[in-house]
Motif scaffolding. Structure first.
Motif, PDB file in Angstrom:
ATOM      1  N   ASP A 143       0.506   4.969 -19.120  1.00 25.40           N
ATOM      2  CA  ASP A 143      -0.529   5.556 -18.261  1.00 25.40           C
ATOM      3  C   ASP A 143      -1.526   4.521 -17.762  1.00 25.40           C
ATOM      4  O   ASP A 143      -2.061   4.653 -16.670  1.00 25.40           O
ATOM      5  CB  ASP A 143      -1.281   6.658 -19.025  1.00 25.40           C
ATOM      6  CG  ASP A 143      -0.367   7.835 -19.332  1.00 25.40           C
ATOM      7  OD1 ASP A 143       0.712   7.912 -18.708  1.00 25.40           O
ATOM      8  OD2 ASP A 143      -0.706   8.648 -20.215  1.00 25.40           O
ATOM      9  N   ASP A 144      -1.776   3.491 -18.584  1.00 23.69           N
ATOM     10  CA  ASP A 144      -2.723   2.453 -18.154  1.00 23.69           C
ATOM     11  C   ASP A 144      -2.210   1.740 -16.913  1.00 23.69           C
ATOM     12  O   ASP A 144      -2.963   1.462 -15.971  1.00 23.69           O
ATOM     13  CB  ASP A 144      -2.989   1.462 -19.296  1.00 23.69           C
ATOM     14  CG  ASP A 144      -1.698   0.926 -19.918  1.00 23.69           C
ATOM     15  OD1 ASP A 144      -0.645   1.596 -19.782  1.00 23.69           O
ATOM     16  OD2 ASP A 144      -1.740  -0.165 -20.509  1.00 23.69           O
ATOM     17  N   LEU A 145      -0.899   1.473 -16.873  1.00 25.37           N
ATOM     18  CA  LEU A 145      -0.340   0.776 -15.708  1.00 25.37           C
ATOM     19  C   LEU A 145      -0.305   1.700 -14.491  1.00 25.37           C
ATOM     20  O   LEU A 145      -0.549   1.274 -13.355  1.00 25.37           O
ATOM     21  CB  LEU A 145       1.065   0.245 -16.017  1.00 25.37           C
ATOM     22  CG  LEU A 145       1.116  -0.840 -17.101  1.00 25.37           C
ATOM     23  CD1 LEU A 145       2.542  -1.320 -17.328  1.00 25.37           C
ATOM     24  CD2 LEU A 145       0.236  -2.031 -16.728  1.00 25.37           C
ATOM     25  N   LEU A 146      -0.027   2.977 -14.737  1.00 27.66           N
ATOM     26  CA  LEU A 146      -0.052   3.949 -13.627  1.00 27.66           C
ATOM     27  C   LEU A 146      -1.446   4.006 -13.006  1.00 27.66           C
ATOM     28  O   LEU A 146      -1.611   4.087 -11.792  1.00 27.66           O
ATOM     29  CB  LEU A 146       0.340   5.344 -14.136  1.00 27.66           C
ATOM     30  CG  LEU A 146       1.833   5.580 -14.268  1.00 27.66           C
ATOM     31  CD1 LEU A 146       2.101   6.861 -15.063  1.00 27.66           C
ATOM     32  CD2 LEU A 146       2.510   5.655 -12.904  1.00 27.66           C
ATOM     33  N   PHE A 195       0.809  -1.225   0.000  1.00 26.93           N
ATOM     34  CA  PHE A 195       0.000   0.000   0.000  1.00 26.93           C
ATOM     35  C   PHE A 195       0.843   1.275   0.000  1.00 26.93           C
ATOM     36  O   PHE A 195       0.306   2.373   0.067  1.00 26.93           O
ATOM     37  CB  PHE A 195      -0.973  -0.010   1.188  1.00 26.93           C
ATOM     38  CG  PHE A 195      -2.056  -1.037   1.020  1.00 26.93           C
ATOM     39  CD1 PHE A 195      -3.023  -0.877   0.038  1.00 26.93           C
ATOM     40  CD2 PHE A 195      -2.094  -2.178   1.799  1.00 26.93           C
ATOM     41  CE1 PHE A 195      -4.019  -1.829  -0.154  1.00 26.93           C
ATOM     42  CE2 PHE A 195      -3.084  -3.134   1.623  1.00 26.93           C
ATOM     43  CZ  PHE A 195      -4.048  -2.963   0.649  1.00 26.93           C
ATOM     44  N   ASP A 196       2.156   1.122  -0.075  1.00 25.06           N
ATOM     45  CA  ASP A 196       3.017   2.303  -0.152  1.00 25.06           C
ATOM     46  C   ASP A 196       3.137   2.801  -1.589  1.00 25.06           C
ATOM     47  O   ASP A 196       3.004   2.023  -2.530  1.00 25.06           O
ATOM     48  CB  ASP A 196       4.432   1.931   0.319  1.00 25.06           C
ATOM     49  CG  ASP A 196       4.646   2.357   1.748  1.00 25.06           C
ATOM     50  OD1 ASP A 196       3.773   3.037   2.290  1.00 25.06           O
ATOM     51  OD2 ASP A 196       5.696   1.987   2.310  1.00 25.06           O
ATOM     52  N   HIS A 197       3.461   4.094  -1.721  1.00 24.58           N
ATOM     53  CA  HIS A 197       3.814   4.604  -3.049  1.00 24.58           C
ATOM     54  C   HIS A 197       5.124   3.959  -3.474  1.00 24.58           C
ATOM     55  O   HIS A 197       5.954   3.594  -2.644  1.00 24.58           O
ATOM     56  CB  HIS A 197       4.003   6.127  -2.995  1.00 24.58           C
ATOM     57  CG  HIS A 197       2.717   6.842  -3.221  1.00 24.58           C
ATOM     58  ND1 HIS A 197       2.184   7.006  -4.480  1.00 24.58           N
ATOM     59  CD2 HIS A 197       1.853   7.405  -2.352  1.00 24.58           C
ATOM     60  CE1 HIS A 197       1.045   7.648  -4.382  1.00 24.58           C
ATOM     61  NE2 HIS A 197       0.818   7.902  -3.094  1.00 24.58           N
ATOM     62  N   SER A 198       5.312   3.838  -4.765  1.00 19.15           N
ATOM     63  CA  SER A 198       6.544   3.246  -5.269  1.00 19.15           C
ATOM     64  C   SER A 198       7.136   4.230  -6.283  1.00 19.15           C
ATOM     65  O   SER A 198       6.954   4.085  -7.495  1.00 19.15           O
ATOM     66  CB  SER A 198       6.192   1.913  -5.925  1.00 19.15           C
ATOM     67  OG  SER A 198       7.321   1.332  -6.465  1.00 19.15           O
ATOM     68  N   GLU A 231       6.821   4.198 -10.364  1.00 20.25           N
ATOM     69  CA  GLU A 231       5.896   5.171 -10.961  1.00 20.25           C
ATOM     70  C   GLU A 231       6.624   6.069 -11.967  1.00 20.25           C
ATOM     71  O   GLU A 231       6.110   6.337 -13.062  1.00 20.25           O
ATOM     72  CB  GLU A 231       5.232   6.011  -9.862  1.00 20.25           C
ATOM     73  CG  GLU A 231       4.164   5.216  -9.118  1.00 20.25           C
ATOM     74  CD  GLU A 231       3.698   5.848  -7.822  1.00 20.25           C
ATOM     75  OE1 GLU A 231       3.774   7.087  -7.699  1.00 20.25           O
ATOM     76  OE2 GLU A 231       3.278   5.104  -6.918  1.00 20.25           O
ATOM     77  N   ASN A 232       7.857   6.507 -11.601  1.00 17.20           N
ATOM     78  CA  ASN A 232       8.635   7.353 -12.523  1.00 17.20           C
ATOM     79  C   ASN A 232       8.952   6.626 -13.823  1.00 17.20           C
ATOM     80  O   ASN A 232       8.827   7.180 -14.907  1.00 17.20           O
ATOM     81  CB  ASN A 232       9.957   7.784 -11.874  1.00 17.20           C
ATOM     82  CG  ASN A 232       9.728   9.012 -11.010  1.00 17.20           C
ATOM     83  OD1 ASN A 232       8.744   9.732 -11.226  1.00 17.20           O
ATOM     84  ND2 ASN A 232      10.592   9.239 -10.040  1.00 17.20           N
ATOM     85  N   THR A 233       9.368   5.369 -13.677  1.00 20.70           N
ATOM     86  CA  THR A 233       9.718   4.586 -14.863  1.00 20.70           C
ATOM     87  C   THR A 233       8.507   4.445 -15.776  1.00 20.70           C
ATOM     88  O   THR A 233       8.602   4.625 -16.999  1.00 20.70           O
ATOM     89  CB  THR A 233      10.213   3.174 -14.442  1.00 20.70           C
ATOM     90  OG1 THR A 233      11.188   3.355 -13.423  1.00 20.70           O
ATOM     91  CG2 THR A 233      10.801   2.401 -15.598  1.00 20.70           C
TER      92      THR A 233
END
Ligand code: UTP
Length: 297
Positions: free
Chosen positions: A86-89, A70-73, A77-79
């Motif tokens: 965008d679909d994966l984001l 549940f943490d930001h990664s 995300e940058n990669t």
């Protein structure tokens, strides 16, 4: 009667998951995936749909993968952003939680489901709350907890999700003793944990979705002081059938017991076939498998 809104949910995830050893030696059961989403994601989505704003996880040693989930990664995300994915984001967004919306606390010894819920008492305070067991995955048009919330808005009290089971399966569940059957909602006059088929008071079994009053926590408190061994949530709810209101709710949907190997495999097939991107290929493979099995008999 003013019925207080339920905004907090407890996710007891401190169990050892022994039925999935050796996998659960290092992977929390709740992180195991149905197709491409971990069990816990299904439970979180269901809670969100039901209006839950605060998510309380009761964890134990070895569950850090669950907290990381549940943490930001930022790197990932940058990669993805740089690659224009965008679909994966968008998919990753489902795993993000608002700051302060999620809390983890430890059950230091596996003393049972009732004890795990009791561990969350200070975060729950004097409010009604939901409990979701992520092992129970429910495929439903309207998510199960949302159905229950709508029923709870009429009844208040305590509400447990219930489903009909054949008598020989009663010994795997808590079973309701029914005082009044009103269709989707039943009023219970008792609850028995894992009765023998001949002792089961009805065929209505309780599964892992609950809306509970804080009184259940005080009942657990007494049990904690008194009882040895596992502390059963069922007993603390059953106590409320004497004085308060306990309702069973016959939800609409298909429940999968993903805490068992057979249930997990059944859910994998059902969720795989429900996915538009997999249905054709996976369905054709299953048909081939069945034909091969038949030919071999
Ligand atoms: P289970 O009865 O399925 O136990 O718990 P388990 O340890 O997860 O799995 P097995 O039976 O060893 O394979 C039902 C739910 O209650 C939680 C579990 O994490 C699961 O969500 N639980 C159980 C706790 O949080 N603490 C406990 O002491 C026991």
């Amino acid at each position: 009667m003013k019925i207080k809104k339920v905004t907090k949910a407890v996710f007891p995830v401190a169990g050892m998951g022994t039925r999935f050893l050796p996998a659960t030696k290092s992977i929390p059961k709740e992180i195991m995936t149905l197709v491409d989403r971990p069990l816990i994601q299904y439970a979180i989505d269901e809670a969100r749909a039901a209006g839950i704003k605060e998510f309380i996880f009761v964890t134990s040693r070895g569950k850090s993968a669950l907290e990381d989930y549940f943490d930001h990664s930022p790197e990932l995300e940058n990669t993805l952003r740089k690659a224009g994915k965008d679909d994966l984001l968008e998919i990753l967004k489902e795993t993000n939680m608002d700051s302060g919306a999620i809390a983890y606390l430890r059950q230091t010894r596996p003393l049972g489901l009732g004890h795990a819920v009791w561990c969350a008492r200070r975060l729950i305070g004097d409010e009604p709350f939901a409990v979701l067991l992520p092992d129970d995955v429910i495929a439903a048009e309207k998510p199960c907890l949302q159905q229950m919330m709508e029923a709870y808005e009429q009844t208040g009290g305590n509400m447990v999700a219930a489903m009909e089971v054949p008598p020989h399966k009663a010994s795997s569940y808590g079973v309701l003793d029914i005082a009044e059957d009103m269709g989707a909602i039943v009023l219970a006059k008792g609850m028995v944990e894992k009765p023998k088929a001949e002792d089961a008071p009805s065929n209505l079994a309780v599964i892992g979705r609950y809306i509970l009053t804080p009184k259940v926590l005080s009942n657990l408190n007494k049990m904690k002081q008194g009882a040895g061994g596992e502390i059963q949530l069922t007993d603390a709810i059953a106590e409320e059938t004497k004085t308060g209101k306990v309702y069973g709710y016959r939800f609409r949907g298909q429940r999968y017991d993903c805490g068992s190997k057979a249930g997990f495999l059944q859910a994998t097939v059902a969720f795989g076939l429900a996915r538009p991107d997999l249905r054709e290929e996976f369905g054709a493979y299953l048909n081939d498998m069945i034909a091969l099995q038949k030919a071999a008999q």
